[in-house]
Write a protein that holds these residues in place. Structure first.
Motif, PDB file in Angstrom:
ATOM      1  N   ASP A 199      -8.304  -3.739 -15.937  1.00 14.39           N
ATOM      2  CA  ASP A 199      -7.345  -4.692 -15.369  1.00 14.39           C
ATOM      3  C   ASP A 199      -8.042  -5.391 -14.207  1.00 14.39           C
ATOM      4  O   ASP A 199      -7.997  -4.933 -13.060  1.00 14.39           O
ATOM      5  N   VAL A 200      -8.727  -6.495 -14.508  1.00 15.18           N
ATOM      6  CA  VAL A 200      -9.588  -7.180 -13.550  1.00 15.18           C
ATOM      7  C   VAL A 200      -8.794  -8.221 -12.759  1.00 15.18           C
ATOM      8  O   VAL A 200      -7.925  -8.896 -13.301  1.00 15.18           O
ATOM      9  N   VAL A 201      -9.119  -8.325 -11.478  1.00 16.85           N
ATOM     10  CA  VAL A 201      -8.521  -9.323 -10.591  1.00 16.85           C
ATOM     11  C   VAL A 201      -9.597 -10.328 -10.227  1.00 16.85           C
ATOM     12  O   VAL A 201     -10.686  -9.943  -9.772  1.00 16.85           O
ATOM     13  N   ASN A 241     -10.577 -11.218   1.354  1.00 16.13           N
ATOM     14  CA  ASN A 241      -9.143 -11.494   1.474  1.00 16.13           C
ATOM     15  C   ASN A 241      -8.614 -12.296   0.293  1.00 16.13           C
ATOM     16  O   ASN A 241      -7.461 -12.114  -0.115  1.00 16.13           O
ATOM     17  N   ALA A 242      -9.437 -13.167  -0.295  1.00 17.42           N
ATOM     18  CA  ALA A 242      -9.013 -13.922  -1.474  1.00 17.42           C
ATOM     19  C   ALA A 242      -8.781 -12.987  -2.660  1.00 17.42           C
ATOM     20  O   ALA A 242      -7.817 -13.160  -3.421  1.00 17.42           O
ATOM     21  N   ILE A 243      -9.629 -11.997  -2.803  1.00 13.63           N
ATOM     22  CA  ILE A 243      -9.450 -11.019  -3.889  1.00 13.63           C
ATOM     23  C   ILE A 243      -8.224 -10.163  -3.622  1.00 13.63           C
ATOM     24  O   ILE A 243      -7.404  -9.925  -4.529  1.00 13.63           O
ATOM     25  N   ALA A 289      -4.489  -9.916  -5.852  1.00 11.58           N
ATOM     26  CA  ALA A 289      -3.880  -8.677  -6.347  1.00 11.58           C
ATOM     27  C   ALA A 289      -2.559  -8.376  -5.648  1.00 11.58           C
ATOM     28  O   ALA A 289      -1.952  -7.334  -5.887  1.00 11.58           O
ATOM     29  N   GLY A 290      -2.126  -9.274  -4.747  1.00 13.05           N
ATOM     30  CA  GLY A 290      -0.882  -9.052  -4.021  1.00 13.05           C
ATOM     31  C   GLY A 290      -1.036  -8.145  -2.815  1.00 13.05           C
ATOM     32  O   GLY A 290      -0.058  -7.588  -2.321  1.00 13.05           O
ATOM     33  N   LEU A 341      -2.333  -0.677  -4.068  1.00 14.85           N
ATOM     34  CA  LEU A 341      -1.592  -1.799  -4.631  1.00 14.85           C
ATOM     35  C   LEU A 341      -0.139  -1.759  -4.167  1.00 14.85           C
ATOM     36  O   LEU A 341       0.417  -0.674  -3.958  1.00 14.85           O
ATOM     37  N   PRO A 342       0.490  -2.927  -4.006  1.00 16.05           N
ATOM     38  CA  PRO A 342       1.859  -2.974  -3.491  1.00 16.05           C
ATOM     39  C   PRO A 342       2.841  -2.123  -4.282  1.00 16.05           C
ATOM     40  O   PRO A 342       3.664  -1.421  -3.702  1.00 16.05           O
ATOM     41  N   GLU A 343       2.743  -2.139  -5.617  1.00 16.98           N
ATOM     42  CA  GLU A 343       3.673  -1.353  -6.420  1.00 16.98           C
ATOM     43  C   GLU A 343       3.474   0.148  -6.227  1.00 16.98           C
ATOM     44  O   GLU A 343       4.336   0.935  -6.548  1.00 16.98           O
ATOM     45  N   ALA A 344       2.336   0.535  -5.645  1.00 13.22           N
ATOM     46  CA  ALA A 344       2.068   1.949  -5.393  1.00 13.22           C
ATOM     47  C   ALA A 344       2.297   2.311  -3.931  1.00 13.22           C
ATOM     48  O   ALA A 344       2.028   3.416  -3.510  1.00 13.22           O
TER      49      ALA A 344
END
Length: 134
Positions: free
Chosen positions: A5-7, A61-63, A67-68, A128-131
């Motif tokens: 799952d690449v960003v 920061n762009a990466i 990814a949120g 990650l935000p969802e985590a």
């Protein structure tokens, strides 16, 4: 093997494809970000060291944003510094502009002799935000 799952940050995918690596991969609630250097849009090094460090953080920061995430989500950072003995203070005066307030992420700093024409590189692991609640 499962598909990664690449960003990709906006506008720089060609650089990553040309160099054959992923800028970041999501896995198990974490974001693993490849080392980011102070490259210009064409991939060449920013010649001024302090500007190069700022570009490295801007690229990072762009990466993270793609990814949120923000730098506040970073839990571990590794920095690579060419000629750390003579450049560390110049680099570390720029870092607080991006690092934020304590508590800071864990840090490993490594002095190296070569970074493909760059003087500074940073790689991170972020939650990650969802985590965020786990």
């Amino acid at each position: 093997m499962a598909q990664r799952d690449v960003v990709f940050p906006a506008g720089r995918q060609a650089l990553y494809e040309r160099n054959r690596y992923s800028p970041a991969v999501r896995s198990n609630g974490l974001l693993f970000v490849s080392g980011q250097v102070g490259s210009r849009e064409d991939g060449s090094p920013e010649p001024d060291l302090e500007k190069q460090v700022r570009r490295a953080f801007d690229n990072l920061n762009a990466i993270l944003a793609a990814a949120g995430c923000t730098f506040d989500d970073v839990i571990d950072a590794t920095v690579f510094i060419v000629d750390a003995e003579s450049t560390f203070e110049r680099i570390w005066k720029v870092v607080p502009e991006y690092w934020g307030k304590a508590p800071h992420p864990t840090l490993t700093a490594v002095g190296v002799t070569w970074l493909y024409g760059f003087g500074f590189e940073i790689k991170v692991i972020a939650k990650l935000p969802e985590a965020a609640d786990s």
